[in-house]
Design an enzyme around this catalytic site. Sequence first.
Site, PDB file in Angstrom:
ATOM      1  N   CYS A   1      38.672  75.707  58.886  1.00  0.00           N
ATOM      2  CA  CYS A   1      37.453  75.706  59.177  1.00  0.00           C
ATOM      3  C   CYS A   1      36.822  77.150  59.889  1.00  0.00           C
ATOM      4  CB  CYS A   1      36.894  74.538  60.142  1.00  0.00           C
ATOM      5  SG  CYS A   1      35.337  74.557  60.626  1.00  0.00           S
TER       6      CYS A   1
ATOM      7  N   CYS B   1      29.185  77.696  59.776  1.00  0.00           N
ATOM      8  CA  CYS B   1      28.154  77.116  58.670  1.00  0.00           C
ATOM      9  C   CYS B   1      27.174  76.193  59.552  1.00  0.00           C
ATOM     10  CB  CYS B   1      28.986  76.202  57.802  1.00  0.00           C
ATOM     11  SG  CYS B   1      30.291  76.933  56.731  1.00  0.00           S
TER      12      CYS B   1
ATOM     13  N   THR C   1      31.720  71.400  66.321  1.00  0.00           N
ATOM     14  CA  THR C   1      32.627  72.798  65.547  1.00  0.00           C
ATOM     15  C   THR C   1      32.433  74.036  66.079  1.00  0.00           C
ATOM     16  OG1 THR C   1      32.685  71.456  63.687  1.00  0.00           O
ATOM     17  CG2 THR C   1      33.256  73.454  63.293  1.00  0.00           C
TER      18      THR C   1
ATOM     19  N   GLU D   1      37.129  71.374  67.560  1.00  0.00           N
ATOM     20  CA  GLU D   1      35.813  70.859  68.141  1.00  0.00           C
ATOM     21  C   GLU D   1      35.988  70.614  69.532  1.00  0.00           C
ATOM     22  OE1 GLU D   1      35.618  70.761  63.854  1.00  0.00           O
ATOM     23  OE2 GLU D   1      37.405  69.957  65.004  1.00  0.00           O
TER      24      GLU D   1
ATOM     25  N   HIS E   1      24.145  70.940  55.476  1.00  0.00           N
ATOM     26  CA  HIS E   1      25.114  70.966  55.669  1.00  0.00           C
ATOM     27  C   HIS E   1      26.201  70.247  54.713  1.00  0.00           C
ATOM     28  CE1 HIS E   1      28.236  71.902  58.601  1.00  0.00           C
ATOM     29  NE2 HIS E   1      28.517  70.801  58.958  1.00  0.00           N
TER      30      HIS E   1
ATOM     31  N   TYR F   1      29.716  71.673  52.109  1.00  0.00           N
ATOM     32  CA  TYR F   1      30.955  71.306  52.237  1.00  0.00           C
ATOM     33  C   TYR F   1      31.314  71.372  50.568  1.00  0.00           C
ATOM     34  CZ  TYR F   1      31.511  68.969  56.379  1.00  0.00           C
ATOM     35  OH  TYR F   1      31.647  68.743  57.783  1.00  0.00           O
TER      36      TYR F   1
ATOM     37  N   CYS G   1      32.905  75.304  51.375  1.00  0.00           N
ATOM     38  CA  CYS G   1      34.109  75.497  52.505  1.00  0.00           C
ATOM     39  C   CYS G   1      35.263  74.635  52.025  1.00  0.00           C
ATOM     40  CB  CYS G   1      33.604  74.951  53.870  1.00  0.00           C
ATOM     41  SG  CYS G   1      33.160  73.497  54.117  1.00  0.00           S
TER      42      CYS G   1
ATOM     43  N   GLU H   1      37.834  65.976  58.290  1.00  0.00           N
ATOM     44  CA  GLU H   1      36.591  66.525  58.272  1.00  0.00           C
ATOM     45  C   GLU H   1      35.463  66.111  57.112  1.00  0.00           C
ATOM     46  OE1 GLU H   1      34.036  70.244  59.814  1.00  0.00           O
ATOM     47  OE2 GLU H   1      35.713  70.453  58.795  1.00  0.00           O
TER      48      GLU H   1
END
Length: 487
Positions: free
Chosen positions: A98, A102, A189, A256, A291, A295, A298, A446
Site C-alpha cells: 500500500c 490514495c 492508512t 494504519e 475510493h 481498488y 492499487c 484490506e
Amino acid sequence: MMTREEYIESLRKMKLNVYLFGEKIENPVDHPIIRPSLNSLAMTYELAQMEEYKDIMTVKSNLTGKTINRFCHLHQSTEDLINKVKMQRLCGQKTAACFQRCVGMDAFNAIYSTTYEMDQKYGTVYHKRFVEYMKYVQDNDLTVDGAMTDPKGDRGLSPSKQADPDMYLHIVEIRPDGIVVKGAKAHQTGAVNSHEHLIMPTQSMKEEDKAYAVSFAIPSDAEGITMIYGRQSCDTRKMERLHDIDLGNSQFGGHEALVIFDNVFIPNDRVFMCEEYDFAGMMVERFAGYHRQSYGGCKVGVGDVLIGAAAVAAEYNGAAKASHIKDKLIEMNHLNETLYACGIACSCEGQKTAAGNYQIDLLLANVCKQNVTRYPYEIARLAEDIAGGLMVTMPSEEDLRSKEIGHYVEKYFKGVNNVATENRMRILRLIENLTLGTAAVGYRTESMHGAGSPQAQRIMISRQCDMESKKKLAKSIAHIDETKNIQ
C-alpha cells in the site's frame, strides 16, 4: 514537486506524536518497523520525477496551471479518472504494498464537489476555503491522510446516542475563530507518513447528530493529536538481525494508525463542514465511490507482483509445465484483469459534477470494490497452492547463514538444480508476505474492509442499479399492460 529525498526530509522536520508497542517513537522516519511504509509512499514522489512516467504521474493543475503530482489533482475529465487507475496500478507494481496516498486524493475530490453544493444551498464559504487549501497542498506537494472511519462503538446506535460521545469525532465547541474537536479516526492508512489529516464524517447524519457532521484539515503534528501505530502480522521480523529474506518484501510496506484528537483547535480557514448534517451523506458517498474505484488500480498492481511470484515459484519448484499450474496462473490473471476492467469502466463512465471536477460512475465503482472483496482472496489462495507448504514451514535466514546448519538448509530446500536455494526461499517469502504477512494488510485483508465493508457496497449497488427501469424493460418485452382490470 518534491523529490523522494525532499519528502523524507520534510517528515523529519515534523514533531509527530507517535506510539508503537506502548512507547513514544522519537524518530518515526527511521524506525525499522515504520520505514518500509515510508519507502512505499516515497515511491509516489520518485515516479513523478521519472520522464517515462510523467504522463501518468503528473498533470496540470486546474487551480494554478502548474504541473503537479497526480495524487494532488482534482480530476478534470474521464481521461484523468482513467489515468488515476493506471497510476495506482503502476505504484502497486513498484512497491507490492500500500503506497498510502490514495485516500487523500479521493478525499480532495469528494470534499471539493460537496463544499460547492453546500455553499450553493447555504451561502457558506467552505468551497472557497477548500480551493485555497488545495492550492497549498498542490504547491507544496503534500501527502494528506484522508480520514473518514470512526471507531463507531455500538454499531446499533447513532453517533449522538453512544454511551461515549467520542466514539465518533465531533465538535465540542464553536468559537468565532474556529472549532474544537474531540474523538478519533481509526484504521488511518499512512497517517504517520502524512503531512496533514483531512477529516470527513463517516456516515449520513440526522439533525441530532449535527455535532458529528464535520470536515476540516489539520497538520499531523498539531497540538492534541496522538497516533498509535497498528500492529501487522510478522511485523517484528523487521527488528531481527538477519531479516532480508524473511521479510519477503524488505524495502516496502504499508501501515494504519489510530489518530486521536484530544480537544484540537481548528481555525476557520481550515473548516469545510460545520454541522451541515444534510451534506454528510453526500460527502461519504462520493468519497466512497472514488475510493472503491481506487481498488481497481492499487490491488491490481500488487496482484501483478503476486501472480509473477507464483509463476516464479512454479519454475523454481520444477512444476511450471504442469497443466494445472498453467491453468491456475491463467485464472489468477483473469481475476486480476477483471478488477482492472471494473476500475477503468467506472472511470470511463464518469461525469462532471456541479463544481467542475469529475465523479466516477457510482454503480460501477461499487461493483469494482465488491469484486475486490472476493477476487484477491482467490488469487492469494491459488498463489499459496502453487507455492507449496514450504512457504510457511521453511527455516529462517539465520538458519541459512548458520555455519553449523546452513549447509543442511542449502541442501534440503533446493528445488530445480540450477536455482540457488536462497532465491527459492526469497520468492516463497514474498508470497508469504503478500498473502499472510505485513503486505496482507494492504492486499488481502484490506481488500475486504478498505473503502467500506462488502455490505456497504451491496447497499450502494441496490440504490444505484435502478431496478424499476429494469422491471419496465422486462414488462415492455413481455407486453404486460398493468392497466387491465384483474378479473
